[in-house]
Design a protein around this motif. Structure first.
Motif, mmCIF file in Angstrom:
data_model
loop_
_atom_site.group_PDB
_atom_site.id
_atom_site.type_symbol
_atom_site.label_atom_id
_atom_site.label_comp_id
_atom_site.label_asym_id
_atom_site.label_seq_id
_atom_site.Cartn_x
_atom_site.Cartn_y
_atom_site.Cartn_z
ATOM 1 N N LYS A 1 0.821 -1.211 0.000
ATOM 2 C CA LYS A 1 0.000 0.000 0.000
ATOM 3 C C LYS A 1 0.861 1.271 0.000
ATOM 4 C CE LYS A 1 -3.998 -2.187 0.417
ATOM 5 N NZ LYS A 1 -4.736 -2.197 1.678
ATOM 6 N N VAL A 2 2.171 1.090 0.042
ATOM 7 C CA VAL A 2 3.065 2.242 0.198
ATOM 8 C C VAL A 2 2.962 3.202 -0.977
ATOM 9 C CG1 VAL A 2 5.488 2.950 0.230
ATOM 10 C CG2 VAL A 2 4.689 1.136 1.760
ATOM 11 N N ARG A 3 3.004 2.673 -2.197
ATOM 12 C CA ARG A 3 2.987 3.540 -3.370
ATOM 13 C C ARG A 3 1.754 4.433 -3.403
ATOM 14 N NH1 ARG A 3 4.326 0.577 -8.981
ATOM 15 N NH2 ARG A 3 4.013 2.497 -10.105
ATOM 16 N N LYS A 4 0.613 3.822 -3.122
ATOM 17 C CA LYS A 4 -0.633 4.581 -3.120
ATOM 18 C C LYS A 4 -0.612 5.655 -2.049
ATOM 19 C CE LYS A 4 -4.663 5.648 -4.529
ATOM 20 N NZ LYS A 4 -4.839 6.236 -5.867
ATOM 21 N N LEU A 5 -0.125 5.311 -0.859
ATOM 22 C CA LEU A 5 -0.065 6.285 0.225
ATOM 23 C C LEU A 5 0.843 7.457 -0.140
ATOM 24 C CD1 LEU A 5 -0.695 7.269 3.071
ATOM 25 C CD2 LEU A 5 1.169 5.805 3.912
ATOM 26 N N ILE A 6 2.008 7.172 -0.674
ATOM 27 C CA ILE A 6 2.948 8.240 -1.022
ATOM 28 C C ILE A 6 2.354 9.155 -2.087
ATOM 29 C CG2 ILE A 6 5.230 8.760 -1.984
ATOM 30 C CD1 ILE A 6 5.218 7.634 0.897
ATOM 31 N N SER A 7 1.545 8.603 -2.978
ATOM 32 C CA SER A 7 0.918 9.423 -4.020
ATOM 33 C C SER A 7 -0.055 10.435 -3.428
ATOM 34 C CB SER A 7 0.203 8.534 -5.046
ATOM 35 O OG SER A 7 -1.007 8.007 -4.519
ATOM 36 N N LEU A 8 -0.508 10.202 -2.194
ATOM 37 C CA LEU A 8 -1.423 11.125 -1.518
ATOM 38 C C LEU A 8 -0.672 12.219 -0.760
ATOM 39 C CD1 LEU A 8 -3.934 8.473 -0.109
ATOM 40 C CD2 LEU A 8 -4.219 9.909 -2.141
ATOM 41 N N HIS A 9 0.652 12.111 -0.720
ATOM 42 C CA HIS A 9 1.534 13.103 -0.095
ATOM 43 C C HIS A 9 1.183 13.396 1.369
ATOM 44 C CE1 HIS A 9 2.524 14.903 -4.363
ATOM 45 N NE2 HIS A 9 2.781 13.601 -4.258
ATOM 46 N N PRO A 10 1.166 12.370 2.216
ATOM 47 C CA PRO A 10 0.905 12.619 3.634
ATOM 48 C C PRO A 10 2.010 13.480 4.238
ATOM 49 C CG PRO A 10 1.818 10.419 3.343
ATOM 50 C CD PRO A 10 1.545 10.957 1.963
ATOM 51 N N ALA A 11 1.638 14.309 5.212
ATOM 52 C CA ALA A 11 2.634 15.156 5.864
ATOM 53 C C ALA A 11 3.619 14.325 6.672
ATOM 54 C CB ALA A 11 1.943 16.175 6.771
ATOM 55 N N MET A 12 3.130 13.207 7.209
ATOM 56 C CA MET A 12 4.009 12.334 8.004
ATOM 57 C C MET A 12 3.429 10.927 8.079
ATOM 58 S SD MET A 12 5.440 12.896 11.898
ATOM 59 C CE MET A 12 6.626 14.143 11.373
ATOM 60 N N ILE A 13 4.307 9.937 8.056
ATOM 61 C CA ILE A 13 3.930 8.551 8.345
ATOM 62 C C ILE A 13 4.521 8.227 9.706
ATOM 63 C CG2 ILE A 13 4.069 6.138 7.629
ATOM 64 C CD1 ILE A 13 4.503 7.126 4.757
ATOM 65 N N GLU A 14 3.655 8.056 10.708
ATOM 66 C CA GLU A 14 4.136 7.877 12.080
ATOM 67 C C GLU A 14 4.473 6.429 12.415
ATOM 68 O OE1 GLU A 14 2.240 9.712 15.345
ATOM 69 O OE2 GLU A 14 1.394 11.370 14.184
ATOM 70 N N SER A 15 4.026 5.506 11.584
ATOM 71 C CA SER A 15 4.020 4.093 11.987
ATOM 72 C C SER A 15 4.985 3.236 11.175
ATOM 73 C CB SER A 15 2.592 3.555 11.842
ATOM 74 O OG SER A 15 2.052 3.922 10.575
ATOM 75 N N VAL A 16 6.216 3.705 11.009
ATOM 76 C CA VAL A 16 7.212 2.909 10.287
ATOM 77 C C VAL A 16 7.784 1.887 11.261
ATOM 78 C CG1 VAL A 16 9.375 2.951 9.003
ATOM 79 C CG2 VAL A 16 7.720 4.810 8.725
ATOM 80 N N ASP A 17 7.458 0.608 11.038
ATOM 81 C CA ASP A 17 7.754 -0.409 12.052
ATOM 82 C C ASP A 17 8.775 -1.454 11.618
ATOM 83 O OD1 ASP A 17 6.282 -1.881 10.239
ATOM 84 O OD2 ASP A 17 4.502 -2.052 11.513
ATOM 85 N N SER A 18 9.410 -1.254 10.443
ATOM 86 C CA SER A 18 10.438 -2.199 9.998
ATOM 87 C C SER A 18 11.341 -1.526 8.977
ATOM 88 C CB SER A 18 9.794 -3.443 9.362
ATOM 89 O OG SER A 18 9.201 -3.112 8.111
ATOM 90 N N LEU A 19 12.534 -2.062 8.828
ATOM 91 C CA LEU A 19 13.454 -1.529 7.821
ATOM 92 C C LEU A 19 12.913 -1.763 6.423
ATOM 93 C CD1 LEU A 19 16.997 -2.474 9.193
ATOM 94 C CD2 LEU A 19 15.896 -0.226 9.152
ATOM 95 N N ARG A 20 12.250 -2.891 6.223
ATOM 96 C CA ARG A 20 11.663 -3.193 4.911
ATOM 97 C C ARG A 20 10.649 -2.121 4.519
ATOM 98 N NH1 ARG A 20 7.290 -6.996 3.639
ATOM 99 N NH2 ARG A 20 7.372 -7.557 1.438
ATOM 100 N N LEU A 21 9.819 -1.722 5.461
ATOM 101 C CA LEU A 21 8.833 -0.684 5.193
ATOM 102 C C LEU A 21 9.511 0.658 4.953
ATOM 103 C CD1 LEU A 21 5.924 0.286 4.981
ATOM 104 C CD2 LEU A 21 5.889 0.512 7.485
#
Length: 223
Positions: free
Chosen positions: A73-93
């Motif tokens: 779901k990352v690509r879609k989320l980044i296309s929405l240009h969120p101000a911040m992603i608070e929940s990065v829980d792994s190096l892979r993500l």
């Protein structure tokens, strides 16, 4: 009711502590009411729901993504240009966010989620994993992602001392990484996100400067 709670919480928060109103599972109309009361930062946990709200709500809303994010779901989320992603829980993500951000031509601000709670169901890095990452300067491989701080949750318990201890542990990681960041010239590591509707005063006492409050503002969730 929503407007009154927004005003009440803003008045209760110490200077320098920001409010992320957790609007996930609540309709756009509720977000609009909070917006009209002066709230600007809102937290969502599902990419599809965020996409729908972005389309119909004011463009100056500061959207934070706060839920568990699957790499597909990352690509879609980044296309929405969120101000911040608070929940990065792994190096892979983290790497997936960096790659998608580079392709989108943006720099995405993120928080690393640390796991200290007693529940196995919660996600996040172990404290030692985060410290090792910064010791090894792993962030130097990032080209389109800016690590701005730490996010964490306390154990889901009525034991206030347990909750306070968890927040203290999260703040300790934040402070240790902050010292490392300062020593190596890494700027903008300034956000400690912890505290929700039932425990945010404790979180602020332990150093939180960003609280995520949902049910206290919007009422019970409309799943």
């Amino acid at each position: 009711m929503i407007a009154e709670e927004i005003i009440r919480i803003h008045e209760a928060l110490p200077e320098g502590v920001r409010l992320c109103a957790v609007s996930k599972f609540h309709p756009a109309e509720a977000v609009r009411e909070a917006y009209d009361a002066g709230q600007r930062i809102f937290g969502e946990s599902r990419v599809q729901e965020l996409e729908q709200k972005v389309k119909v709500l004011p463009s100056d809303i500061v959207w934070h993504f706060i839920g568990h994010l699957q790499t597909n779901k990352v690509r879609k989320l980044i296309s929405l240009h969120p101000a911040m992603i608070e929940s990065v829980d792994s190096l892979r993500l983290l790497e997936a966010i960096d790659e998608a951000s580079r392709k989108e031509g943006v720099v995405t601000k993120v928080l690393l989620q640390v796991h200290v709670a007693k529940e196995e169901t919660k996600f996040g890095f172990l404290p030692e994993e985060i410290l090792e990452y910064f010791d090894n300067k792993g962030f130097e491989t990032l080209t389109s992602t800016h690590i701005c701080g730490i996010m964490g949750m306390a154990s889901n318990t009525d034991d206030r001392e347990r909750v306070a201890t968890d927040f203290r542990s999260i703040a300790d990681i934040y402070n240790k990484v902050g010292e490392k960041a300062s020593a190596i010239g890494l700027r903008g590591f300034d956000t400690l996100s912890m505290g929700m509707s039932g425990d945010w005063p404790l979180a602020v006492e332990e150093g939180s400067n960003l609280v995520r409050i949902g049910s206290a503002i919007f009422g019970s969730r409309g799943y």
